[in-house]
Design an enzyme around this catalytic site. Structure first.
Site, PDB file in Angstrom:
ATOM      1  N   ARG A 194      -0.489  36.307 -16.015  1.00 24.60           N
ATOM      2  CA  ARG A 194      -0.687  37.534 -16.810  1.00 24.60           C
ATOM      3  C   ARG A 194      -1.350  37.173 -18.141  1.00 24.60           C
ATOM      4  O   ARG A 194      -2.383  36.527 -18.123  1.00 24.60           O
ATOM      5  CB  ARG A 194       0.660  38.238 -17.028  1.00 24.60           C
ATOM      6  CG  ARG A 194       0.547  39.737 -17.071  1.00 24.60           C
ATOM      7  CD  ARG A 194       1.910  40.361 -17.173  1.00 24.60           C
ATOM      8  NE  ARG A 194       2.544  40.529 -15.900  1.00 24.60           N
ATOM      9  CZ  ARG A 194       2.313  41.556 -15.082  1.00 24.60           C
ATOM     10  NH1 ARG A 194       1.476  42.483 -15.419  1.00 24.60           N
ATOM     11  NH2 ARG A 194       2.944  41.659 -13.934  1.00 24.60           N
TER      12      ARG A 194
ATOM     13  N   GLY B  61       7.749  41.321 -10.657  1.00 23.86           N
ATOM     14  CA  GLY B  61       7.208  40.355  -9.686  1.00 23.86           C
ATOM     15  C   GLY B  61       8.280  39.342  -9.316  1.00 23.86           C
ATOM     16  O   GLY B  61       8.980  38.837 -10.189  1.00 23.86           O
TER      17      GLY B  61
ATOM     18  N   ASP C 221       5.416  33.445 -14.745  1.00 27.96           N
ATOM     19  CA  ASP C 221       4.465  33.435 -15.867  1.00 27.96           C
ATOM     20  C   ASP C 221       4.914  32.611 -17.085  1.00 27.96           C
ATOM     21  O   ASP C 221       4.098  32.283 -17.938  1.00 27.96           O
ATOM     22  CB  ASP C 221       4.191  34.869 -16.337  1.00 27.96           C
ATOM     23  CG  ASP C 221       3.565  35.727 -15.248  1.00 27.96           C
ATOM     24  OD1 ASP C 221       2.986  35.154 -14.305  1.00 27.96           O
ATOM     25  OD2 ASP C 221       3.662  36.958 -15.338  1.00 27.96           O
TER      26      ASP C 221
ATOM     27  N   ARG D 262       8.464  47.260  -9.004  1.00 26.55           N
ATOM     28  CA  ARG D 262       8.157  47.688 -10.369  1.00 26.55           C
ATOM     29  C   ARG D 262       8.490  49.183 -10.375  1.00 26.55           C
ATOM     30  O   ARG D 262       8.149  49.884  -9.420  1.00 26.55           O
ATOM     31  CB  ARG D 262       6.693  47.456 -10.693  1.00 26.55           C
ATOM     32  CG  ARG D 262       6.283  45.974 -10.517  1.00 26.55           C
ATOM     33  CD  ARG D 262       4.981  45.664 -11.198  1.00 26.55           C
ATOM     34  NE  ARG D 262       4.409  44.396 -10.730  1.00 26.55           N
ATOM     35  CZ  ARG D 262       4.715  43.197 -11.222  1.00 26.55           C
ATOM     36  NH1 ARG D 262       5.598  43.086 -12.187  1.00 26.55           N
ATOM     37  NH2 ARG D 262       4.122  42.105 -10.759  1.00 26.55           N
TER      38      ARG D 262
ATOM     39  N   THR E  72      10.404  34.889 -13.724  1.00 24.65           N
ATOM     40  CA  THR E  72       8.973  35.163 -13.531  1.00 24.65           C
ATOM     41  C   THR E  72       8.224  33.838 -13.527  1.00 24.65           C
ATOM     42  O   THR E  72       8.579  32.924 -14.278  1.00 24.65           O
ATOM     43  CB  THR E  72       8.390  36.065 -14.645  1.00 24.65           C
ATOM     44  OG1 THR E  72       6.955  35.979 -14.600  1.00 24.65           O
ATOM     45  CG2 THR E  72       8.828  35.662 -16.040  1.00 24.65           C
TER      46      THR E  72
ATOM     47  N   ASP F 233       6.510  33.656 -19.647  1.00 21.96           N
ATOM     48  CA  ASP F 233       6.053  34.424 -20.816  1.00 21.96           C
ATOM     49  C   ASP F 233       7.179  35.186 -21.520  1.00 21.96           C
ATOM     50  O   ASP F 233       6.919  36.187 -22.169  1.00 21.96           O
ATOM     51  CB  ASP F 233       4.955  35.409 -20.370  1.00 21.96           C
ATOM     52  CG  ASP F 233       5.455  36.404 -19.331  1.00 21.96           C
ATOM     53  OD1 ASP F 233       6.565  36.205 -18.793  1.00 21.96           O
ATOM     54  OD2 ASP F 233       4.736  37.387 -19.056  1.00 21.96           O
TER      55      ASP F 233
ATOM     56  N   ASP G 104      10.108  40.693 -19.091  1.00 21.74           N
ATOM     57  CA  ASP G 104      10.592  41.477 -20.232  1.00 21.74           C
ATOM     58  C   ASP G 104      10.484  42.987 -20.013  1.00 21.74           C
ATOM     59  O   ASP G 104      11.205  43.757 -20.633  1.00 21.74           O
ATOM     60  CB  ASP G 104      10.064  40.964 -21.573  1.00 21.74           C
ATOM     61  CG  ASP G 104       8.655  41.385 -21.879  1.00 21.74           C
ATOM     62  OD1 ASP G 104       7.998  41.939 -20.986  1.00 21.74           O
ATOM     63  OD2 ASP G 104       8.228  41.154 -23.040  1.00 21.74           O
TER      64      ASP G 104
HETATM   65  O1  F6P Z   1       4.249  38.610 -13.353  1.00 25.01           O
HETATM   66  C1  F6P Z   1       4.053  37.848 -12.209  1.00 25.01           C
HETATM   67  C2  F6P Z   1       2.677  38.078 -11.647  1.00 25.01           C
HETATM   68  O2  F6P Z   1       2.532  37.292 -10.475  1.00 25.01           O
HETATM   69  C3  F6P Z   1       1.513  37.805 -12.606  1.00 25.01           C
HETATM   70  O3  F6P Z   1       1.241  36.447 -12.730  1.00 25.01           O
HETATM   71  C4  F6P Z   1       0.415  38.609 -11.970  1.00 25.01           C
HETATM   72  O4  F6P Z   1      -0.547  38.988 -12.930  1.00 25.01           O
HETATM   73  C5  F6P Z   1       1.153  39.814 -11.440  1.00 25.01           C
HETATM   74  O5  F6P Z   1       2.510  39.439 -11.295  1.00 25.01           O
HETATM   75  C6  F6P Z   1       0.645  40.333 -10.123  1.00 25.01           C
HETATM   76  O6  F6P Z   1       1.351  41.486  -9.836  1.00 25.01           O
HETATM   77  P1  F6P Z   1       1.373  42.175  -8.407  1.00 25.01           P
HETATM   78  O7  F6P Z   1       2.196  41.325  -7.492  1.00 25.01           O
HETATM   79  O8  F6P Z   1       2.001  43.497  -8.664  1.00 25.01           O
HETATM   80  O9  F6P Z   1      -0.039  42.231  -7.940  1.00 25.01           O
END
Ligand code: F6P
Length: 323
Positions: A173, A11, A129, A72, A127, A131, A103
């Site tokens: 997340r 992300g 997050d 991803r 990120t 995390d 990670d």
């Molecule tokens: O890891 C970043 C993030 O924005 C999280 O907070 C969220 O759960 C996820 O990515 C959403 O992913 P996507 O953009 O693939 O829907």
């Protein structure tokens, strides 16, 4: 070290461009050629790799998103797919790879290092997050936090006009940092996050108590890793009769111009990643701890069982301040 590459993966996060810029500019300053890998590991496999110059990163420090694009790429877990990516680096003589992401992205870098000794890898935590183990803060967290604060401040105006309870679902997340920090910053009545126990009935009673003593509105912040905003509203209205509304902030949290804090963090971490590569280091993630730059082995980052790293004192404080 004569040639390196840089990619952004997973992300996106505000400040990724500033980190790429720091890597590129510092490399060129030290006479190292830099290549940008477009679309993360997918671009590595597809050979979407292009030389970057000083001008390639001009006018990017203030931009959200990532000009290298991100993706991803679960296929990268497959060894034969990975071999293609490694070959694309080798044929250009690239000896170092900087990976900016979460990670999951570090794991790809770790696998490259395990499979070929001739390519060093360094991770930069990017990120919203917050995390990633081995750093107090990740690039993008501060900007996302400020976006949430700005949004909730606006929601509060209408919540107050209509005397409503608002449930705001925030990203993160499995990590509750965005919920905790934003909850403290907006003065939320309750914060629900994955790392701490909660009781919806208690939360409902607290909201009712507020209404009884004349409160015009209430704000509840719920971390997506715990439950959805809609679930929370459903649970809450089992106990009290309130006019509740749900607001899912969604991907707005990932966009926007990075804050000063994120730009500085990204620049420092980008510069440090380059320094580590020049010193022959590999398989490490850079970070910041107590305002000092740190480098932590990927293995330690993955195996660190610091799952409950939420700041308990901060959480306690939010309760004390929202009676
Ligand atoms: O890891 C970043 C993030 O924005 C999280 O907070 C969220 O759960 C996820 O990515 C959403 O992913 P996507 O953009 O693939 O829907």
């Amino acid at each position: 070290m004569k040639k390196i590459a840089v990619l952004t993966s997973g992300g996106d996060a505000p400040g990724m461009n500033a980190a790429v810029r720091a890597v590129v500019r510092k490399a060129i300053y030290h006479n190292i050629e830099v290549y940008g890998v477009y679309q993360g590991y997918q671009g590595l496999i597809n050979d979407d790799i292009h030389k970057l110059e000083l001008g390639s990163v001009g006018d990017t420090i203030q931009r959200g998103g990532t000009f290298l694009y991100s993706a991803r790429c679960p296929e990268f877990k497959d060894k034969s797919v990975r071999a293609k990516g490694i070959e694309n680096l080798r044929k250009r003589g690239i000896e170092g790879l900087v990976v900016i992401g979460g990670d999951g992205s570090y794991r790809g870098a770790q696998r490259i290092t395990e499979e070929c000794q001739d390519i060093q890898t360094i991770g930069i935590p990017g990120t919203i997050d917050n995390d990633i183990k081995g750093t107090d803060f990740t690039i993008g967290f501060d900007t996302a936090l400020n976006t949430i604060i700005e949004s909730v401040d606006k929601i509060r105006d209408t919540a107050s006009s209509h005397a409503r309870t608002f449930i705001i679902e925030v990203m993160g997340r499995d990590c509750g940092d965005l919920a905790l920090w934003s909850g403290l910053a907006v003065g939320a009545e309750s914060i629900i996050l994955p790392e701490a126990d909660y009781n919806i009935q208690d939360i409902a009673e607290k909201i009712q108590h507020g209404i009884d003593r004349g409160k015009k509105h209430s704000i509840i912040i719920v971390a997506e890793g715990c439950m959805s905003g809609n679930q929370c509203a459903e649970e809450l209205t089992k106990y009290i009769n309130v006019d509740a509304r749900v607001s899912v902030l969604g991907h707005i949290q990932r966009g926007g111009s990075p804050t000063g804090v994120d730009r500085v963090l990204a620049s420092r971490l980008g510069g440090y990643a380059l320094e580590l590569l020049m010193n022959g280091e590999t398989a490490k993630g850079v970070g910041i701890k107590d305002n000092h730059l740190t480098a932590t082995e990927f293995d330690l980052i993955f195996n660190n069982d610091d799952t409950n790293k939420i700041n308990k004192r901060m959480l306690e404080l939010t309760k004390e301040l929202s009676i």
